[in-house]
Write a protein that holds these residues in place. Structure first.
Motif, mmCIF file in Angstrom:
data_model
loop_
_atom_site.group_PDB
_atom_site.id
_atom_site.type_symbol
_atom_site.label_atom_id
_atom_site.label_comp_id
_atom_site.label_asym_id
_atom_site.label_seq_id
_atom_site.Cartn_x
_atom_site.Cartn_y
_atom_site.Cartn_z
ATOM 1 N N LEU A 296 -110.746 0.717 -49.581
ATOM 2 C CA LEU A 296 -110.797 -0.121 -48.384
ATOM 3 C C LEU A 296 -109.459 -0.789 -48.131
ATOM 4 O O LEU A 296 -109.012 -1.650 -48.904
ATOM 5 N N ASP A 297 -108.807 -0.404 -47.054
ATOM 6 C CA ASP A 297 -107.551 -1.024 -46.630
ATOM 7 C C ASP A 297 -107.844 -2.325 -45.887
ATOM 8 O O ASP A 297 -108.849 -2.441 -45.175
ATOM 9 N N ASP A 298 -106.950 -3.291 -46.059
ATOM 10 C CA ASP A 298 -107.031 -4.554 -45.317
ATOM 11 C C ASP A 298 -108.401 -5.221 -45.466
ATOM 12 O O ASP A 298 -108.967 -5.734 -44.501
ATOM 13 N N LEU A 299 -108.930 -5.203 -46.682
ATOM 14 C CA LEU A 299 -110.203 -5.879 -46.939
ATOM 15 C C LEU A 299 -109.976 -7.390 -46.949
ATOM 16 O O LEU A 299 -109.291 -7.915 -47.837
ATOM 17 N N GLN A 300 -110.517 -8.064 -45.971
ATOM 18 C CA GLN A 300 -110.413 -9.514 -45.877
ATOM 19 C C GLN A 300 -111.701 -10.119 -46.417
ATOM 20 O O GLN A 300 -112.767 -9.965 -45.831
ATOM 21 N N LEU A 301 -111.596 -10.820 -47.544
ATOM 22 C CA LEU A 301 -112.797 -11.345 -48.169
ATOM 23 C C LEU A 301 -113.463 -12.427 -47.328
ATOM 24 O O LEU A 301 -114.646 -12.719 -47.503
ATOM 25 N N ALA A 302 -112.723 -13.007 -46.403
ATOM 26 C CA ALA A 302 -113.318 -14.023 -45.541
ATOM 27 C C ALA A 302 -114.434 -13.460 -44.685
ATOM 28 O O ALA A 302 -115.371 -14.174 -44.318
ATOM 29 N N HIS A 303 -114.341 -12.159 -44.329
ATOM 30 C CA HIS A 303 -115.436 -11.552 -43.569
ATOM 31 C C HIS A 303 -116.068 -10.360 -44.276
ATOM 32 O O HIS A 303 -117.042 -9.804 -43.794
ATOM 33 N N GLY A 304 -115.495 -9.943 -45.408
ATOM 34 C CA GLY A 304 -116.163 -8.978 -46.259
ATOM 35 C C GLY A 304 -115.982 -7.517 -45.925
ATOM 36 O O GLY A 304 -116.584 -6.673 -46.579
ATOM 37 N N TRP A 305 -115.163 -7.192 -44.939
ATOM 38 C CA TRP A 305 -114.994 -5.777 -44.622
ATOM 39 C C TRP A 305 -113.521 -5.413 -44.458
ATOM 40 O O TRP A 305 -112.679 -6.244 -44.149
ATOM 41 N N GLY A 306 -113.275 -4.126 -44.687
ATOM 42 C CA GLY A 306 -111.961 -3.545 -44.471
ATOM 43 C C GLY A 306 -112.130 -2.189 -43.809
ATOM 44 O O GLY A 306 -113.143 -1.932 -43.148
ATOM 45 N N TYR A 307 -111.153 -1.298 -44.022
ATOM 46 C CA TYR A 307 -111.174 0.019 -43.387
ATOM 47 C C TYR A 307 -111.200 1.111 -44.466
ATOM 48 O O TYR A 307 -110.317 1.171 -45.322
ATOM 49 N N LEU A 308 -112.212 1.967 -44.412
ATOM 50 C CA LEU A 308 -112.316 3.081 -45.343
ATOM 51 C C LEU A 308 -111.181 4.065 -45.066
ATOM 52 O O LEU A 308 -111.088 4.615 -43.962
ATOM 53 N N VAL A 309 -110.323 4.296 -46.060
ATOM 54 C CA VAL A 309 -109.198 5.220 -45.902
ATOM 55 C C VAL A 309 -109.162 6.262 -47.014
ATOM 56 O O VAL A 309 -108.277 7.120 -47.031
ATOM 57 N N GLY A 310 -110.117 6.197 -47.957
ATOM 58 C CA GLY A 310 -110.164 7.164 -49.038
ATOM 59 C C GLY A 310 -111.459 7.001 -49.816
ATOM 60 O O GLY A 310 -112.209 6.047 -49.608
ATOM 61 N N ASN A 311 -111.735 7.962 -50.689
ATOM 62 C CA ASN A 311 -112.875 7.857 -51.602
ATOM 63 C C ASN A 311 -112.499 8.432 -52.960
ATOM 64 O O ASN A 311 -111.657 9.330 -53.069
ATOM 65 N N VAL A 312 -113.097 7.889 -54.010
ATOM 66 C CA VAL A 312 -112.787 8.343 -55.363
ATOM 67 C C VAL A 312 -113.129 9.826 -55.495
ATOM 68 O O VAL A 312 -114.250 10.241 -55.186
ATOM 69 N N SER A 313 -112.164 10.613 -55.959
ATOM 70 C CA SER A 313 -112.381 12.042 -56.134
ATOM 71 C C SER A 313 -112.202 12.465 -57.588
ATOM 72 O O SER A 313 -113.162 12.837 -58.252
ATOM 73 N N TYR A 314 -110.981 12.384 -58.132
ATOM 74 C CA TYR A 314 -110.756 12.881 -59.495
ATOM 75 C C TYR A 314 -109.449 12.311 -60.051
ATOM 76 O O TYR A 314 -108.612 11.778 -59.320
ATOM 77 N N HIS A 315 -109.287 12.441 -61.370
ATOM 78 C CA HIS A 315 -108.025 12.142 -62.053
ATOM 79 C C HIS A 315 -107.368 13.465 -62.418
ATOM 80 O O HIS A 315 -107.995 14.296 -63.098
ATOM 81 N N PRO A 316 -106.134 13.712 -62.017
ATOM 82 C CA PRO A 316 -105.476 14.964 -62.399
ATOM 83 C C PRO A 316 -105.183 15.052 -63.896
ATOM 84 O O PRO A 316 -104.959 16.138 -64.427
ATOM 85 N N ASP A 317 -105.183 13.899 -64.594
ATOM 86 C CA ASP A 317 -104.933 13.858 -66.033
ATOM 87 C C ASP A 317 -105.873 12.825 -66.637
ATOM 88 O O ASP A 317 -105.842 11.645 -66.258
ATOM 89 N N ASP A 318 -106.727 13.238 -67.577
ATOM 90 C CA ASP A 318 -107.700 12.319 -68.175
ATOM 91 C C ASP A 318 -107.045 11.150 -68.898
ATOM 92 O O ASP A 318 -107.687 10.119 -69.122
ATOM 93 N N ASN A 319 -105.792 11.313 -69.283
ATOM 94 C CA ASN A 319 -105.102 10.258 -70.020
ATOM 95 C C ASN A 319 -104.227 9.387 -69.125
ATOM 96 O O ASN A 319 -103.455 8.568 -69.628
ATOM 97 N N SER A 320 -104.361 9.556 -67.829
ATOM 98 C CA SER A 320 -103.576 8.781 -66.869
ATOM 99 C C SER A 320 -104.506 8.031 -65.927
ATOM 100 O O SER A 320 -105.616 8.492 -65.633
ATOM 101 N N ASP A 321 -104.057 6.874 -65.447
ATOM 102 C CA ASP A 321 -104.870 6.120 -64.492
ATOM 103 C C ASP A 321 -104.602 6.534 -63.047
ATOM 104 O O ASP A 321 -105.120 5.907 -62.122
#
Length: 342
Positions: A296-321
């Protein structure tokens, strides 16, 4: 319980360049015959009653549901098209939102527990349960802006095996916090994913949208609130990432899959031009179970919403964040538009 498959007699919809093409399973051939076929959306309608879907998910089965297997990086021959105009919409608060006040976005790559439930953004994020042929699984999903007030967003690998087979019996539990269902269960009406993931498991297309049935005449977004979205825009964002991970990359202890967790940070387009996947990357350690979780881009906690710009998919390396999301280009627009019409 059954696993719905792409076969003769199964109704399908393919979205090409924002236009809906209706037909039977042979619609897949239509997508194969035009440029941009990988960015087209394929749609599956639920053939199971709400009652049967809910009955399939006993408390015991929900507790036993395994996190979805995360795909490895894979690219097909066709890059995502980028010809459709950019598309965006804001989020909105649900009836239970309470202002939290502004907060500075500091980079946090080692995920932490999100403790504030009962209000946005937590009410818009939840667990997604579904059946694969080998049993029950779970991912993360989020409620996003839509005219039908019934759409959630997740990863493509949470709805299909990438070999033209759909998963089934989707149930969304928003604001899951370790136990209970504070905002109830919501069952699926239809699902869509890009043809590039449905038929090829291409990492650049690992996204999906699901439309949920109303419950007692009430639509899910009118209970939870909803997040905005930005499609067909850039790769560089300042985001909060949410999910329900069962493990982390690199591995650490104490991650159970029962808590909503989050990271914060800046995204970038990975790779070195011209060898760049059509993806976005962030430093976040969330692993299995966080799949489909919103960025969520530009998530403003004052109103609780931002803009969906991605979703969790995968890690290219299990030993990397380093974590990846598909870029939300034409494929995201087509998938979204398909569910708007569902």
């Amino acid at each position: 319980m059954r696993s719905t498959r792409w076969a003769g007699g199964v109704t399908a919809v393919v979205v090409l360049g924002g236009m809906l093409v209706h037909g039977t399973a042979q619609a897949a051939t239509t997508a194969d015959a035009v440029p941009g076929k990988a960015s087209a959306a394929v749609v599956q309608q639920s053939g199971t009653s709400e009652k049967d879907v809910l009955a399939a998910w006993t408390p015991e089965r929900m507790r036993a549901a395994k996190p979805a297997d995360v795909p490895t990086e894979r690219h097909g021959a066709e890059p995502q098209s980028h010809v459709l105009p950019a598309q965006s919409a804001p989020g909105a608060a649900g009836p239970k939102v309470r202002p939290q006040g502004p907060a500075a976005l500091a980079a946090l790559s080692q995920s932490q527990v999100w403790t504030t439930h009962g209000q946005m953004p937590a009410t818009t994020v939840g667990k997604l349960y579904f059946d694969e042929p080998d049993g029950g699984h779970q991912c993360t999903a989020s409620v996003i802006s839509s005219t039908n007030r019934s759409m959630i967003w997740t990863a493509g690998h949470c709805v299909t095996d990438g070999a033209k087979h759909w998963y089934s019996n989707f149930v969304f539990v928003p604001d899951y916090a370790g136990s209970g269902e504070p905002l109830g269960r919501w069952t699926w009406k239809s699902v869509s994913a890009p043809n590039g993931y449905f038929d090829g498991k291409d990492s650049d297309y690992d996204l999906a949208a699901i439309t949920l049935w109303p419950r007692d005449g009430v639509r899910v977004a009118n209970v939870t609130g909803w997040q905005g979205y930005k499609f067909g825009s850039g790769y560089d964002w300042n985001v909060y990432e949410f999910g329900y991970p069962f493990d982390t990359h690199p591995a650490r202890t104490g991650i159970t899959g029962q808590q909503l967790r989050y990271c914060t940070g800046t995204t970038w387009r990975p790779g070195i031009w011209p060898f760049q996947p059509d993806q976005e990357a962030i430093h976040c350690d969330q692993g299995h179970g966080a799949s489909g979780g919103p960025w969520l881009d530009d998530l403003q906690l004052a109103h609780g919403w931002g803009y969906l710009v991605g979703n969790v998919s995968y890690h290219p390396d299990d030993n990397s964040d380093e974590e990846r999301s598909p870029h939300f280009g034409d494929a995201a627009i087509n998938v979204y538009n398909a569910q708007q019409a569902a």
